[in-house]
Enzyme design. Structure first.
Site, mmCIF file in Angstrom:
data_model
loop_
_atom_site.group_PDB
_atom_site.id
_atom_site.type_symbol
_atom_site.label_atom_id
_atom_site.label_comp_id
_atom_site.label_asym_id
_atom_site.label_seq_id
_atom_site.Cartn_x
_atom_site.Cartn_y
_atom_site.Cartn_z
ATOM 1 N N HIS A 56 -2.635 -2.430 -9.119
ATOM 2 C CA HIS A 56 -2.834 -2.940 -7.756
ATOM 3 C C HIS A 56 -4.245 -2.559 -7.310
ATOM 4 O O HIS A 56 -4.991 -3.381 -6.823
ATOM 5 C CB HIS A 56 -1.774 -2.352 -6.814
ATOM 6 C CG HIS A 56 -1.905 -2.797 -5.390
ATOM 7 N ND1 HIS A 56 -1.026 -2.435 -4.404
ATOM 8 C CD2 HIS A 56 -2.837 -3.570 -4.770
ATOM 9 C CE1 HIS A 56 -1.390 -2.984 -3.255
ATOM 10 N NE2 HIS A 56 -2.486 -3.658 -3.447
ATOM 11 N N GLU A 107 -10.214 -5.949 -3.398
ATOM 12 C CA GLU A 107 -9.986 -4.539 -3.719
ATOM 13 C C GLU A 107 -11.319 -3.778 -3.766
ATOM 14 O O GLU A 107 -11.407 -2.635 -3.322
ATOM 15 C CB GLU A 107 -9.243 -4.394 -5.060
ATOM 16 C CG GLU A 107 -7.766 -4.730 -4.982
ATOM 17 C CD GLU A 107 -6.975 -3.728 -4.146
ATOM 18 O OE1 GLU A 107 -7.142 -2.519 -4.341
ATOM 19 O OE2 GLU A 107 -6.188 -4.169 -3.286
ATOM 20 N N HIS A 111 -11.733 -0.965 -1.089
ATOM 21 C CA HIS A 111 -11.602 0.389 -1.654
ATOM 22 C C HIS A 111 -12.791 0.822 -2.508
ATOM 23 O O HIS A 111 -13.272 1.942 -2.383
ATOM 24 C CB HIS A 111 -10.333 0.476 -2.505
ATOM 25 C CG HIS A 111 -9.076 0.198 -1.749
ATOM 26 N ND1 HIS A 111 -8.506 1.109 -0.893
ATOM 27 C CD2 HIS A 111 -8.282 -0.900 -1.698
ATOM 28 C CE1 HIS A 111 -7.411 0.592 -0.349
ATOM 29 N NE2 HIS A 111 -7.255 -0.635 -0.824
#
Ligand SMILES: *[C@@H]1O[C@H](CO)[C@@H](O)[C@H](O)[C@H]1NC(C)=O
Ligand SMILES: *[C@@H]1O[C@H](CO)[C@@H](O)[C@H](O)[C@H]1NC(C)=O
Ligand SMILES: *[C@@H]1O[C@H](CO)[C@@H](O)[C@H](O)[C@H]1NC(C)=O
Length: 219
Positions: A56, A107, A111
């Site tokens: 993920h 992502e 992040h």
């Protein structure tokens, strides 16, 4: 109040801090999703359901596990940045609901930018793939006789213990509420690393969002 409502309320209250304001991260979490669980969650239509855990994300975490996100807003992921590992990413870090590149792009934005000073884009994606390759969660659970099943209940502590057996550290489980069985259902497992992104570290909250003492590992 239903458990589901409490769960969503919890998500809303858990407002992430910008990692620019936060300046630094303390550790990483590699989150692997279990597609059969992820896709069974209410309202998530999936285009594919691989029969293995898939990445993920790799998430820099703030102090005390505070979620930190969205670093340098002008440091966008481009296709060429990850071209050398694109095949591996498609296999192991696929989007279950949309376009793979869009998933990697978001992502990275949310992040990856939080550790951009330590890990370049390519290094960041390689690190995630490397850590993923060392933790075949389906195999790790199978060694403890924990296998996907529609109804079988597994002790949550035993699932945590099975991963601990492999890493010598606590993982963090993520569940949704299976409303028909009225029990927690597994859809993600996080494994934590120190600031270097390589040495294992205990995650702070092993049972995570799993409530009660047992869960199902959806098939
Ligand atoms: C943000 O990213 C851009 C593009 O990579 C770069 O030119 C800039 O120096 C970065 N800013 C900071 C504060 O790191
Ligand atoms: C679950 O596992 C833990 C740790 O292995 C054990 O202490 C506990 O008694 C178990 N609970 C149940 C309900 O089996
Ligand atoms: C669901 O499980 C919870 C906790 O085990 C219990 O308190 C609740 O009464 C159950 N709800 C239903 C509808 O069975």
């Amino acid at each position: 109040m239903s458990m589901l409502f409490v769960f969503y309320l919890f998500l809303l209250l858990d407002v992430p801090k910008s990692c620019i304001a936060e300046k630094d991260y303390e550790f990483f979490m590699l989150a692997q999703q279990w597609p059969k669980g992820y896709c069974n969650r209410v309202g998530v239509p999936c285009k594919s359901r691989p029969n293995k855990f898939t990445i993920h994300g790799l998430w820099p975490q703030g102090r005390n596990g505070q979620l930190i996100t969205n670093g340098n807003d002008s440091n966008h992921l481009a296709y060429d940045d990850i071209k050398p590992v694109e095949n591996q990413l498609s296999l192991n870090w696929p989007s279950l609901i949309g376009k793979d590149f869009d998933f990697w792009y978001s992502e990275w934005k949310k992040h990856g930018t939080c550790s951009e000073k330590e890990f370049s884009k390519l290094e960041y994606f390689k690190l995630a793939l490397h850590n993923y390759a060392q933790n075949d969660l389906m195999g790790i659970l199978k060694r403890a006789n924990i296998v996907p099943n529609k109804k079988q209940l597994y002790n949550i502590s035993s699932v945590v213990a099975a991963v601990h057996q492999h890493t010598q550290h606590q993982p963090r489980l993520v569940c949704y509420l299976d409303t028909q069985l009225n029990v927690s259902a597994l859809y993600e497992i996080g494994i934590c690393y120190g600031e270097d992104g390589k040495s294992y570290k205990n995650c702070l909250d092993p049972h995570g969002t799993c409530r009660g003492t047992e869960l199902i590992y959806p098939k």
